[in-house]
Every structure is written in structure tokens, then in C-alpha cells.
Design a protein around this motif. Structure first.
Motif, short mmCIF file in Angstrom:
data_model
loop_
_atom_site.label_atom_id
_atom_site.label_comp_id
_atom_site.label_asym_id
_atom_site.label_seq_id
_atom_site.Cartn_x
_atom_site.Cartn_y
_atom_site.Cartn_z
N ALA A 63 -13.09 8.01 1.56
CA ALA A 63 -13.04 7.44 0.35
C ALA A 63 -13.15 7.03 -0.83
O ALA A 63 -13.68 6.67 -1.58
CB ALA A 63 -12.40 5.24 1.26
N TRP A 208 -7.82 6.12 7.53
CA TRP A 208 -7.78 6.44 5.61
C TRP A 208 -7.12 7.65 5.32
O TRP A 208 -6.97 8.25 5.55
CB TRP A 208 -9.38 6.89 5.32
N GLU A 209 -5.81 7.12 4.42
CA GLU A 209 -4.83 7.97 3.76
C GLU A 209 -4.09 8.28 5.37
O GLU A 209 -3.62 10.02 5.09
CB GLU A 209 -5.51 9.20 2.94
N LEU A 256 -0.18 3.72 5.25
CA LEU A 256 -0.74 3.37 4.83
C LEU A 256 -1.66 2.66 4.02
O LEU A 256 -0.32 1.83 3.59
CB LEU A 256 -0.29 4.66 3.25
N GLN A 257 -2.60 2.24 3.12
CA GLN A 257 -3.07 0.87 2.48
C GLN A 257 -2.02 0.93 1.64
O GLN A 257 -2.03 -0.69 1.26
CB GLN A 257 -4.78 0.74 3.28
N SER A 258 -2.47 1.52 0.62
CA SER A 258 -1.64 1.29 -0.56
C SER A 258 -0.31 1.25 -1.06
O SER A 258 0.40 -0.11 -1.27
CB SER A 258 -2.13 2.77 -1.74
N ASN A 259 0.49 2.10 0.43
CA ASN A 259 1.98 1.90 0.34
C ASN A 259 2.68 0.49 0.86
O ASN A 259 2.88 -0.38 0.37
CB ASN A 259 2.32 2.77 0.86
N LEU A 261 0.68 -2.25 0.88
CA LEU A 261 0.03 -3.62 -0.18
C LEU A 261 1.13 -3.68 -1.41
O LEU A 261 1.96 -4.71 -1.93
CB LEU A 261 -0.89 -3.02 -1.29
N ARG A 262 2.03 -2.61 -1.90
CA ARG A 262 2.96 -2.23 -2.95
C ARG A 262 4.16 -2.63 -2.05
O ARG A 262 4.90 -3.11 -2.72
CB ARG A 262 3.00 -0.79 -3.03
N TYR A 266 2.17 -7.16 -1.90
CA TYR A 266 1.26 -8.09 -3.51
C TYR A 266 3.45 -8.22 -3.56
O TYR A 266 3.71 -9.42 -4.50
CB TYR A 266 1.51 -6.75 -4.36
N GLY A 278 -5.94 -7.92 -2.65
CA GLY A 278 -5.88 -6.93 -2.23
C GLY A 278 -6.14 -7.82 -0.23
O GLY A 278 -6.67 -9.10 -0.12
#
Length: 372
Positions: A63, A208-209, A256-259, A261-262, A266, A278
């Protein structure tokens, strides 16, 4: 009267003059050599990234490398990528700062970009590890903006309670554990069933990922004691599972962290009209709750796995710190975890699924008794 200089005297005099101007110095030789070889910032940056990832001493996390690559691709390489290393100096730093400020970047980002530029140039060393182009960086001369107040948002106890109440099934347990443990997102999503002993979470890995890696720092290897209410909830959530990730997708892989969150956090924040932030908002809430509950600093540091204090300054270890062994005092930790409570309210009863994202045939519903 002295006669004309001999050839050897003229040669010696020439060397003295060159040396007096530094024209015959090692630094000047390296500079000329770098120009002849075309040793550019772009080429050295590539070598520097590779070395940081593969070195045995403190290899950096993917990261972190991703962030550096972003800085290089979007800012440094486009502005100074083709410059020869010896010519990158405080004038270059000034130009970089002006360009990035004009582009609307924050002082913090500009400092981060400049820091990587310094690291790349300093990474050019000789066979003995000495810097080839040592530079005395002057941020005052380069007029790099001063970092002012940084945005460090935190959820309040009331907001945490609302988020948990709005979440469903597995997500509800995730948010409870975020707020009740202070785990980093990679640590929480990297938890496996084997890392929970019924009362305590052991942080031994991170993701991570979707890839497992070691925790962020040496201090991040730790045990986090849970309040009895949360421990009971988690035991019911795990049920009779013996292996696999504690929280998982339909295919059994970590989130996955980003997924997450979205798709989850959020939208919940938007619906509740809570300022967007976040996972670190939960971590800041937890640290603040520990501090306001007068938890000993050594235990706060242990539970959070901090290598640095909350304001970013390096925590200096004293002789006394070396004698404190929080990892060994399990009873004290458990007593404190129960005494201080959660800092947010949980409903008395909620229904949730053990693994809501697996195929319906494998889903199992359990009722977790929550206490106020």
C-alpha cells in the motif's frame, strides 16, 4: 629572479587551482559521470522503489509503494523525471512546490511529494553506501508551504451507535468490532477464526487488496481484549466454525477495503447525514475513548499497536517502558476492558447471520444478546 615554471610545476599548479574550485573533487567527478551516463531521476526512482520492496531490513508494504508510485507518476516524473540527479536541488524543490501549489494540492501532500524526491536522490550511493550527491535541503529557501491543521475526522459514540443500528447482518458485527477494538481495517479484515479465542483477538496478519501480509509494524503484533458483551456477540457470530476468515465474501475471501467502503459504509453515512470518512474514524473513536477512560498509556499503546503517537510524533521508549510487559498481564487487560465499557450504545437484541454473503443454503441465523 625565478625562472619560468617547469612542465611538472605547471601541472601541479593546475591541479591546485582545480582543487581550490572543487573542480577536481569526488563530488564534481560524480556529477560529470552522472551527466555522461544520463542518470535521471526517473531511472533512480525505479531502482529506489524496487530496493524498498525487496530489502531485508524493513521492507515497505504494498500500500505504501502504491502511494509512492502515484506520487511519482502523477507529479515527480512528469516535472523532473528527465532531470539528471546532480541538478536536482533546492531550486528544483522550489519549482516543484510552486507547481503543486498551483495545482491545488494540500501542504501535506506537497511535503510527501518532496520527501520522496529527497529519498530518491539520496538513494544513489557508491559501493560503500555513501551518497553520491549529498544535498542540504532548505525548505525555507524553497518556500515549501507549512503544514497547518490536518483533517482527522472521528465518529462520536452516538454516530457509532447509529451506524451499527443501520447496518445489517455481518456488516453490523464488523462495525461493532471496529469501534470496540480500534483495529486497523487491514487487521480486522485479515482476522481468521483461529485468531479469536472467545475473549481476545490476536493480531498476527493483515490483508491488502485480498493478499495476506504481516501487520503494519512490529508493535502491531498484539492481543486486543474485548468487552464481555462484544466477546459474547462474536462467539455467537462464529458459532461452530473452526477455520476461514472471520468476515468473508461469498467465495470465502476477505473483504476489499475499498469495496466495503463504497458498498456499505459510505451509503450508510450518506443516509444518516454523517460526514464522510473512512475506517480510521472508528480507530480514532476507540483511542479517544481509551484516553478519556484513563486507561494507562502503556495499555493504550499496546491495544492500538501504535509505533507513533496520535499526532504523528515518534514515541520515544524510556527505560520504564521496557519493563512494562502488557502482553503478559492478561487479567489486568481483561479487567480494564470490562471496566471502561464501549463508549457507545448497543441494542438489547439483534438478529444477524453468521456468514450472510455465502450462498443461501449455507446461511445460519443466530440471535446475539446485546447488553446496554
Amino acid at each position: 629572479m625565478r625562472g619560468p615554471e617547469t612542465k611538472s610545476e605547471r601541472q601541479r599548479r593546475k591541479v591546485e587551482i582545480l582543487n581550490s574550485f572543487g573542480a577536481n573533487s569526488t563530488e564534481q567527478f560524480n556529477k560529470v559521470k552522472a551527466i555522461e551516463m544520463g542518470q535521471t531521476f526517473r531511472g533512480q526512482a525505479k531502482k529506489w522503489l524496487q530496493q524498498r520492496m525487496t530489502r531485508k531490513r524493513k521492507p515497505v508494504k504494498p500500500a505504501t509503494v502504491r502511494g509512492w508510485e502515484s506520487y511519482l507518476d502523477n507529479h515527480r516524473n512528469t516535472l523532473i523525471g528527465d532531470m539528471v540527479l546532480p541538478y536536482i536541488n533546492n531550486g528544483t524543490l522550489n519549482m516543484l512546490g510552486e507547481k503543486l501549489s498551483a495545482a491545488g494540492l494540500s501542504p501535506t501532500t506537497i511535503h510527501d511529494v518532496a520527501k520522496v524526491m529527497r529519498w530518491v536522490k539520496a538513494s544513489a550511493v557508491d559501493e560503500d553506501g555513501n551518497q553520491l550527491y549529498p544535498t542540504n535541503w532548505n525548505y525555507e529557501f524553497a518556500d515549501i508551504p507549512v503544514i497547518g491543521h490536518q483533517r482527522t475526522p472521528m465518529f462520536t459514540g452516538e454516530e457509532v451507535a447509529k451506524i451499527i443500528a443501520k447496518a445489517e447482518k455481518q456488516e453490523r458485527v464488523i462495525y461493532v468490532l471496529f469501534a470496540a477494538s480500534g483495529l486497523r481495517a487491514g487487521e480486522l479484515f485479515g482476522l481468521e477464526v483461529k485468531h479469536f479465542d472467545g475473549n481476545t483477538i490476536t493480531v498476527a496478519q493483515s490483508v491488502w487488496e485480498g493478499r495476506i501480509q504481516t501487520p503494519k509494524t512490529v508493535n502491531a503484533f498484539r492481543q486486543v481484549d474485548l468487552h464481555p458483551t462484544v466477546a459474547a456477540m462474536l462467539r455467537d457470530f462464529v458459532d461452530d466454525r473452526k477455520q476461514g476468515f472471520l468476515f468473508r465474501t461469498r467465495t470465502g475471501t476477505p473483504f476489499l477495503q475499498s469495496n466495503f467502503l463504497r458498498s456499505s459504509l459510505y451509503p450508510i453515512l450518506k443516509e444518516l447525514e454523517i460526514d464522510k470518512q473512512g475506517f480510521h474514524g472508528f480507530r480514532r473513536f476507540r483511542v479517544t475513548h481509551l484516553e478519556s477512560s484513563c486507561v494507562p498509556p502503556a495499555l493504550v499503546k499496546y491495544w492500538t499497536g501504535h509505533a507513533k503517537s496520535s499526532d504523528g510524533e515518534v514515541v520515544r521508549q524510556t527505560i520504564t517502558d521496557r519493563y512494562i510487559k502488557m502482553a503478559k498481564d492478561t487479567k489486568f487487560r481483561a479487567d480494564v476492558a470490562e471496566r471502561i465499557g464501549l463508549g457507545f450504545e448497543l441494542r438489547k437484541a439483534e438478529t444477524m447471520e453468521v456468514v450472510p454473503s455465502v450462498p443461501r443454503s449455507q446461511e445460519t441465523e443466530v440471535t446475539a444478546a446485546f447488553e446496554n
